[in-house]
Design an enzyme around this catalytic site. Sequence first.
Site, PDB file in Angstrom:
ATOM      1  N   ASN A 171      -6.708   0.995  -5.485  1.00 52.84           N
ATOM      2  CA  ASN A 171      -6.558  -0.622  -5.368  1.00 52.84           C
ATOM      3  C   ASN A 171      -7.579  -1.099  -6.334  1.00 52.84           C
ATOM      4  O   ASN A 171      -8.429  -2.151  -5.553  1.00 52.84           O
ATOM      5  CB  ASN A 171      -6.347  -1.158  -3.765  1.00 52.84           C
ATOM      6  N   GLY A 222      -4.774 -16.325  -5.901  1.00 51.62           N
ATOM      7  CA  GLY A 222      -5.448 -17.128  -6.882  1.00 51.62           C
ATOM      8  C   GLY A 222      -5.851 -18.464  -6.268  1.00 51.62           C
ATOM      9  O   GLY A 222      -6.557 -19.258  -7.073  1.00 51.62           O
ATOM     10  N   GLY A 280      -8.050 -15.254   0.100  1.00 48.01           N
ATOM     11  CA  GLY A 280      -8.749 -14.049   0.428  1.00 48.01           C
ATOM     12  C   GLY A 280     -10.188 -14.428   0.615  1.00 48.01           C
ATOM     13  O   GLY A 280     -10.813 -13.846   1.582  1.00 48.01           O
ATOM     14  N   TYR A 339     -13.674  -7.572  -4.418  1.00 48.54           N
ATOM     15  CA  TYR A 339     -14.678  -7.329  -3.152  1.00 48.54           C
ATOM     16  C   TYR A 339     -16.087  -7.151  -4.171  1.00 48.54           C
ATOM     17  O   TYR A 339     -17.058  -7.685  -3.468  1.00 48.54           O
ATOM     18  CB  TYR A 339     -14.656  -6.137  -2.302  1.00 48.54           C
ATOM     19  N   GLU A 354       0.721  -1.212  -0.014  1.00 49.43           N
ATOM     20  CA  GLU A 354       0.008   0.057   0.070  1.00 49.43           C
ATOM     21  C   GLU A 354       0.665   1.344   0.071  1.00 49.43           C
ATOM     22  O   GLU A 354       0.291   2.433   0.101  1.00 49.43           O
ATOM     23  CB  GLU A 354      -1.024   0.127   1.240  1.00 49.43           C
TER      24      GLU A 354
END
Length: 163
Positions: free
Chosen positions: A125, A94, A98, A132, A27
Amino acid sequence: MSVTIREAVAADIGAIHGFILALADYEKLSHEVKADRASLDKYLFGPRPMAEVLIAENDGEAVGFALFFHNFSTFEGRPGLYLEDLFVIPEARGLGAGKALLSRLAQLALERDCARLEWWVLDWNEPSIAFYRSLGARPMDEWTVQRVDGEALSALASAHPAR
């Protein structure tokens, strides 16, 4: 190979700290990291934990984490879960880590009678935002983040004496 999710334990402090440093680097915020192993141990596993952590593992190796805590919605009259940080190492992206972390957080939210699960994402991002959205997250564009820290926090704290 399979991704599993488990609750973090104190022995995970090194991995958690490493994930935080890697996230900050991604970040472009490494200069803002003040967390160290001692502060993480105190606030995650001390006598009064302030947050919880889930660890994503692939074949027994930690590949990601999610740090979260409860908040409360006055309008809903119920608690919520706030995801402070989620990070998966680039080599494991992948694999579903997440999504598995977010799925487990959603399960916890429902188990704990939470009204919602929410988090922030940096506006640049795009890969994370797209991810999301694919999970059903929606932006709360009408809200802006406000923050008081450092000297402003100290000044505000002293603006009205505690009784």
